[in-house]
Design a protein around this motif. Structure first.
Motif, short mmCIF file in Angstrom:
data_model
loop_
_atom_site.label_atom_id
_atom_site.label_comp_id
_atom_site.label_asym_id
_atom_site.label_seq_id
_atom_site.Cartn_x
_atom_site.Cartn_y
_atom_site.Cartn_z
N SER A 104 1.04 -1.37 0.14
CA SER A 104 0.25 0.63 -0.22
C SER A 104 1.65 1.15 -0.10
CB SER A 104 -1.07 -0.15 1.52
OG SER A 104 -2.07 1.07 1.32
N THR A 105 0.70 2.31 0.38
CA THR A 105 1.51 3.79 0.12
C THR A 105 1.01 4.83 1.76
OG1 THR A 105 -0.30 4.91 0.10
CG2 THR A 105 -0.20 3.67 -1.92
N GLU A 108 -2.84 6.14 3.01
CA GLU A 108 -4.50 6.01 2.86
C GLU A 108 -5.35 6.34 4.34
OE1 GLU A 108 -5.29 4.56 -0.28
OE2 GLU A 108 -3.47 4.58 -0.44
N ARG A 113 -5.60 3.10 7.05
CA ARG A 113 -4.48 3.10 7.92
C ARG A 113 -4.40 2.57 8.93
NH1 ARG A 113 -3.50 5.83 11.99
NH2 ARG A 113 -4.98 6.83 12.04
N ARG A 129 4.89 -0.27 2.69
CA ARG A 129 4.14 1.66 2.38
C ARG A 129 5.28 1.72 1.45
NH1 ARG A 129 3.07 -0.31 7.70
NH2 ARG A 129 0.36 -0.18 7.95
N LEU A 155 -3.37 -2.47 -2.38
CA LEU A 155 -4.29 -1.13 -1.67
C LEU A 155 -3.83 0.11 -2.60
CD1 LEU A 155 -7.55 -1.40 0.71
CD2 LEU A 155 -5.90 0.47 0.04
N VAL A 156 -4.46 0.98 -3.63
CA VAL A 156 -4.16 2.15 -3.56
C VAL A 156 -5.70 3.31 -3.71
CG1 VAL A 156 -3.42 1.51 -5.65
CG2 VAL A 156 -2.41 3.39 -4.70
#
Length: 387
Positions: A104-105, A108, A113, A129, A155-156
């Motif tokens: 992910s990042t 989010e 998160r 991340r 997921l993004v």
């Protein structure tokens, strides 16, 4: 053309307010008031049998609206829940590996998160991340991490909630998705009905989660998931509504629908779907499309951005614009300005009747149908008056 008459109830109840938080709590159109009453009336009229109406008419209409908005080939891939967190938990519960390997990042929204951090604490997930900043090469870095493999779920965000920056390479990400992993999930909350989104070529590989609280103008409770066929066929977290329909599964075991209904939860307040359907009907009646609404918002954004650039907005003109208007590409429906005084500015504007919101050191100004040029001029004047 002014669209304010469509929001007469909300505007009249706070006549001195300048609401520039359409990206946060979008004001509700008048038709949603009537829809809320219709939900109550149907519950009283049909009592125990209201669910026949809900699953026979209300839910299919809402599924159709979502499918047409996103270009989905079928509406039966869409399922609803009170919030996106419920849907994410059900989805991740279907992963076979523990700990789950998630890409992910660091940008989010909190619904993912916080949950991801807790999964890590509990040893249920390992989360990689990718930093959103610097954004100029974010997409390249994120796709490179995804292509390295080794993830069960990716997921993004389609539009990042803090900065308003847009990840526009969904097709490249979807190309990596497989039923046996990775599953690709797009958080579309700031994209759905904010900018035109066509998933027609990606719908068989991509999960898409969003809701009606913001640009769909339906308020809380109308969240949805588009689930591609064959991906996550048996979520572990499952509600009894998923028992209705044509079921598949082991003899004597827990059966699941093959369509999006495999992600149904349990009893919920359906009034949000009444509101969502009413808003969508209103937009159709008015000939308003997402592209048209986005153009209206862009014009207001551009006027405010010009005032910022010209130094007409007092101290706010010294802020860094995280998502400046540089071309005609689809964009977020809010302007994000970063400055150490962001929270103080937000508080000072609120005292003057101007509603915005702050995320850390970023103040966000959201634009929508219920604003016009005069409102932007009033906003510029309010900003200019700040110390």
């Amino acid at each position: 053309m002014s669209f304010k008459p469509l929001f007469s109830r909300a505007l009249s109840l706070a006549p001195g307010r300048l609401h520039f938080a359409a990206h946060s709590h979008h004001l509700w159109p008048d038709v949603s008031f009537d829809a809320q009453q219709a939900a109550w009336d149907d519950a009283a009229r049909h009592a125990d049998r209201k669910w026949d109406l809900i699953f026979g008419e209300i839910v299919p209409e809402a599924q159709g609206h979502v499918a047409r908005e996103l270009g989905l080939p079928s509406s039966d891939s869409v399922v609803f829940a009170p919030n996106t967190h419920d849907l994410l938990v059900r989805l991740v519960s279907g992963l076979d590996r523990t700990p789950a390997r998630i890409l992910s990042t660091d940008g989010e929204f909190h619904s993912f998160r916080r949950q991801a951090q807790r999964w890590e604490e509990a040893g249920q997930a390992v989360v990689e991340r990718v930093a959103v900043e610097p954004f100029a090469d974010f997409a390249d870095r994120f796709l490179a991490a995804a292509r390295r493999g080794g993830h069960d779920l990716i997921l993004v965000s389609q539009v990042f909630f803090r900065s308003g920056r847009v990840f526009d390479r969904l097709a490249e990400l979807a190309a990596l998705a497989r039923p046996d992993g990775p599953w690709v999930v797009v958080d579309g909350y700031h994209g759905f009905m904010a900018l035109p989104t066509d998933l027609s070529g990606l719908a068989d590989r991509l999960f898409y989660v969003a809701g009606g609280y913001k640009y769909a103008m339906a308020g809380e409770g109308a969240c949805f998931l588009h689930a591609p066929p064959g991906f996550c066929p048996r979520p572990v977290m499952t509600g009894w509504f998923a028992e209705f329909g044509d079921l598949e599964g082991p003899a004597g075991g827990v059966g699941y629908r093959a369509d999006g209904g495999r992600f149904w939860g349990a009893t919920f307040d359906v009034s949000a779907l009444y509101r969502f359907n009413a808003v969508r009907r209103l937009l159709d009646d008015q000939g308003l499309t997402t592209a048209g609404i986005a153009d209206h918002a862009r014009g207001l954004q551009a006027r405010f951005a010009q005032a910022l650039g010209d130094g007409d907005c007092g101290p706010l003109s010294h802020a860094e614009a995280l998502n400046p208007i540089t071309d005609d590409a689809p964009r977020a429906r809010f302007l994000a300005l970063r400055h150490p005084q962001a929270a103080a500015w937000r508080a000072a504007l609120l005292e003057r009747g101007v509603v915005t919101d702050v995320r850390d050191d970023v103040i966000r100004f959201g634009f929508g149908l219920y604003q016009d040029d005069a409102d932007v001029e009033a906003l510029v004047s309010a900003c200019a008056a700040l110390d």
